[in-house]
Design a protein around this motif. Structure first.
Motif, short mmCIF file in Angstrom:
data_model
loop_
_atom_site.label_atom_id
_atom_site.label_comp_id
_atom_site.label_asym_id
_atom_site.label_seq_id
_atom_site.Cartn_x
_atom_site.Cartn_y
_atom_site.Cartn_z
N ARG A 406 0.89 -1.15 0.04
CA ARG A 406 0.05 -0.17 -0.01
C ARG A 406 0.89 1.32 0.09
O ARG A 406 0.68 2.15 -0.94
N ILE A 407 1.85 1.22 0.80
CA ILE A 407 2.77 2.41 0.95
C ILE A 407 3.43 2.56 -0.31
O ILE A 407 3.72 3.69 -0.78
N ALA A 408 4.15 1.45 -0.77
CA ALA A 408 5.00 1.45 -1.73
C ALA A 408 4.29 2.07 -3.23
O ALA A 408 5.00 3.05 -3.86
N ASN A 409 3.02 1.55 -3.32
CA ASN A 409 2.17 2.07 -4.33
C ASN A 409 1.47 3.32 -4.56
O ASN A 409 1.07 3.79 -5.60
N ASP A 410 1.56 3.87 -3.17
CA ASP A 410 0.87 5.12 -3.05
C ASP A 410 1.80 6.27 -3.61
O ASP A 410 2.32 7.12 -2.68
N SER A 411 2.06 6.38 -4.74
CA SER A 411 2.85 7.34 -5.43
C SER A 411 2.54 7.67 -6.73
O SER A 411 1.81 6.84 -7.48
N ILE A 412 2.93 8.94 -7.16
CA ILE A 412 2.49 9.07 -8.77
C ILE A 412 3.52 8.48 -9.67
O ILE A 412 3.46 8.43 -10.90
N TYR A 413 4.61 7.73 -9.12
CA TYR A 413 5.89 7.65 -9.68
C TYR A 413 5.59 5.79 -9.63
O TYR A 413 5.16 5.23 -8.81
N GLY A 414 6.36 5.09 -10.59
CA GLY A 414 6.60 3.80 -10.58
C GLY A 414 7.81 3.52 -11.47
O GLY A 414 7.59 2.47 -12.32
N LEU A 415 8.90 4.00 -11.19
CA LEU A 415 10.14 3.46 -11.95
C LEU A 415 11.02 2.37 -11.40
O LEU A 415 11.20 1.36 -12.20
N ALA A 416 10.88 2.17 -10.16
CA ALA A 416 11.75 1.26 -9.69
C ALA A 416 11.33 0.71 -8.41
O ALA A 416 10.59 1.50 -7.75
N ALA A 417 11.71 -0.27 -7.85
CA ALA A 417 11.55 -0.46 -6.43
C ALA A 417 12.36 -1.90 -5.93
O ALA A 417 13.07 -2.47 -6.76
N GLY A 418 12.80 -2.14 -4.63
CA GLY A 418 13.59 -2.83 -4.21
C GLY A 418 12.84 -3.76 -3.26
O GLY A 418 12.09 -3.23 -2.52
N VAL A 419 13.31 -4.95 -3.21
CA VAL A 419 12.59 -6.22 -2.06
C VAL A 419 13.73 -6.66 -1.37
O VAL A 419 14.48 -7.34 -2.01
N TRP A 420 13.93 -6.89 0.14
CA TRP A 420 14.88 -7.32 0.67
C TRP A 420 14.27 -8.38 1.63
O TRP A 420 13.45 -8.19 2.50
N THR A 421 14.50 -9.70 1.22
CA THR A 421 13.95 -10.81 2.11
C THR A 421 14.59 -12.02 1.59
O THR A 421 15.24 -12.14 0.59
N SER A 422 14.36 -12.82 2.61
CA SER A 422 15.06 -14.40 2.31
C SER A 422 13.69 -15.65 1.74
O SER A 422 14.17 -16.53 1.59
N SER A 423 12.78 -14.90 1.72
CA SER A 423 11.70 -15.65 1.30
C SER A 423 11.48 -15.59 -0.15
O SER A 423 11.17 -14.41 -0.78
#
Length: 494
Positions: A406-423
């Motif tokens: 919800r927080i990540a997508n709550d933006s007018i932008y959508g160029l890139a994203a990072g995810v840090w997880t062991s799953s």
């Protein structure tokens, strides 16, 4: 001190501005002018477009086979590799980014020209099945024509290569408009095309200020496409003007990218990834991970790790191998970054590191801002919503996967994203749910000539790099051939 003077390339000749004007470029490290560039205007822009159109419609360029075009691109790649150190040093003097980063970029640029040089003669049409008796139909992929490539000041040559390589492989000709703040490396680079054997007029340059040359470049009737990288406000204006003239566009615009750290991640690696995402290149990159989202159960631990690394960052001369954070490219941008820091404080964000110009007197003439971190940021704060384009990080807590999305997508932008997880399950699921053109898992800022790059939402239109990119510079023609001996009723559609 005498300033180094550079010239535009138009129709294969090195030229000054038609009215004889020049403007200076300053070194962000010491604030001193070091180069002079032609102060172009509408007449210079028109001349560059006309030269590109003449090369597209006549002369040697349209006579070349696709294989021959590919050989020219590969020859150019060899010349870039030869001159990489010189070109990288010019970029550092112009934009203040680290020499290590600029040299790495310039040494990587030849791969775009090798890749698209190989792709040039793989552009294929198709024979179409048809329901029309005694008719033969096929498609051709043809170049659009004259392309205007408008590049920003943060990575001038790399982002130019993303446009030039596929455009030339497709058979287009190009007019380059570099940022007025970082034109020198582009003009030096443009001299290599003649040495590589490209016909005159295939690649042209025009330098100057956007308001003076931009309208002519975007609106000229001989221009078929505009490929632009820069801010979303300028991109929207270009899009509007291009639409009036039914021109093709590729727009790579701003970002406010979320870098999401889950509790099950390797927190040491994630903290390093957060640092890489925002403080590398002094935050002057459209893909900057300027919003770090941290799961609440590990929030304090991650904030401590990020601050501990960031406070050791060495600011200094970008030509010095020991320097980790260089200056902001322009004084105007430096002041804009400082104003956003003031806004964040006023909105209630907690500054846990930096937040001002450095105290070191040796850096006083340069356009530096300390690596700055704000904790306890809410996603409705301006510091979390607007692109700062500097070394300023917002850290935002979240509860669970749904809250992170919800927080990540709550933006007018959508160029890139990072995810840090062991799953692996979470890695795939989050990659599916995030509205961004690029998603990195357990890494950040990885790009390749093989991988498409571009944005969702206000982060842009179209894709650069990879096989997708060449399609952006082609149009499809369908050919119908009547195999019958007679012409049927001319008043009825076939």
């Amino acid at each position: 001190m005498a300033l180094t003077r550079f010239h535009n390339i138009v129709g294969g000749r090195e030229v000054a501005a038609k009215d004889g004007g020049w403007f200076a470029s300053a070194n962000p490290f010491d604030g001193r002018d070091w180069a002079e560039l032609p102060h172009g205007g509408a007449a210079d822009a028109a001349a560059a477009v006309e030269a590109a159109h003449a090369a597209f419609t006549g002369g040697d360029w349209p006579k070349l086979t696709a294989t021959q075009r590919g050989k020219l691109l590969r020859r150019l790649a060899d010349l870039i590799e030869r001159d990489a150190e010189k070109l990288a040093a010019l970029e550092v003097r112009d934009n203040g980014k680290l020499y290590a980063e600029m040299l790495g970029q310039v040494r990587y640029i030849p791969e775009w020209f090798h890749y698209f040089g190989g792709l040039a003669d793989k552009i294929e049409g198709a024979v179409l099945p048809t329901d029309k008796p005694q008719m033969f139909s096929y498609t051709r992929r043809e170049p659009l024509g004259v392309v205007v490539a408008i590049t920003p000041w943060n990575s001038p040559l790399l982002l130019l290569a993303w446009k030039l390589a596929p455009a030339l492989a497709a058979g287009c000709t190009v007019v380059i408009k570099p940022s007025e703040f970082t034109s020198a490396s582009t003009l030096e680079f443009a001299r290599l095309f003649a040495e590589a054997g490209f016909p005159a007029g295939v690649v042209n340059t025009v330098t100057g200020f956007g308001g003076e040359v931009g309208p002519t470049l975007v609106e000229h009737p001989l221009v078929a496409k505009i490929a632009f990288t820069g801010g979303d406000a300028t991109g929207a204006h270009i899009y509007q003007q291009a639409a009036k003239h039914i021109k093709h566009v590729t727009l790579e615009l701003g970002g406010k990218s979320p870098n999401i750290i889950f509790a099950d991640a390797n927190l040491d690696d994630a903290a390093k990834g957060a640092i890489s995402g925002i403080f590398a290149a002094s935050g002057q990159t459209c893909i900057a991970g300027s919003r770090v989202l941290v799961q609440r159960s590990v929030y304090d631990a991650v904030v401590d790790r990020i601050v501990a690394i960031a406070q050791t960052a060495k600011l200094g001369d970008p030509m010095d191998a020991a320097t980790q954070v260089g200056p902001i490219t322009t004084m105007q941008q430096r002041d804009k970054v400082l104003s956003y820091i003031d806004i964040a404080r006023a909105d209630g964000a907690r500054c846990v590191l930096g937040g001002k110009r450095p105290d070191d007197a040796a850096l006083g003439r340069g356009w530096f801002v300390e690596p700055t971190i704000f904790a306890d940021v809410h996603n409705d704060m301006r510091i979390a919503r607007e692109e700062v384009f500097g070394p300023v990080l917002s850290i935002i807590p979240f509860d669970d996967d749904d809250d992170a999305v919800r927080i990540a997508n709550d933006s007018i932008y959508g160029l890139a994203a990072g995810v840090w997880t062991s799953s692996i399950a979470r890695a795939i699921t989050m990659s599916d749910r995030l509205r961004a053109g690029t998603v990195w898992v357990n890494t950040y800022r990885a790009v390749s000539f093989m991988a498409p790059f571009g944005g969702y939402k206000k982060s842009g239109i179209g894709r650069e790099s990879g096989q997708h990119a060449i399609v952006e510079y082609l149009q499809t023609k369908c050919v119908w051939i009547n195999l019958a001996d007679d012409v049927p009723n001319p008043f009825v559609m076939r």
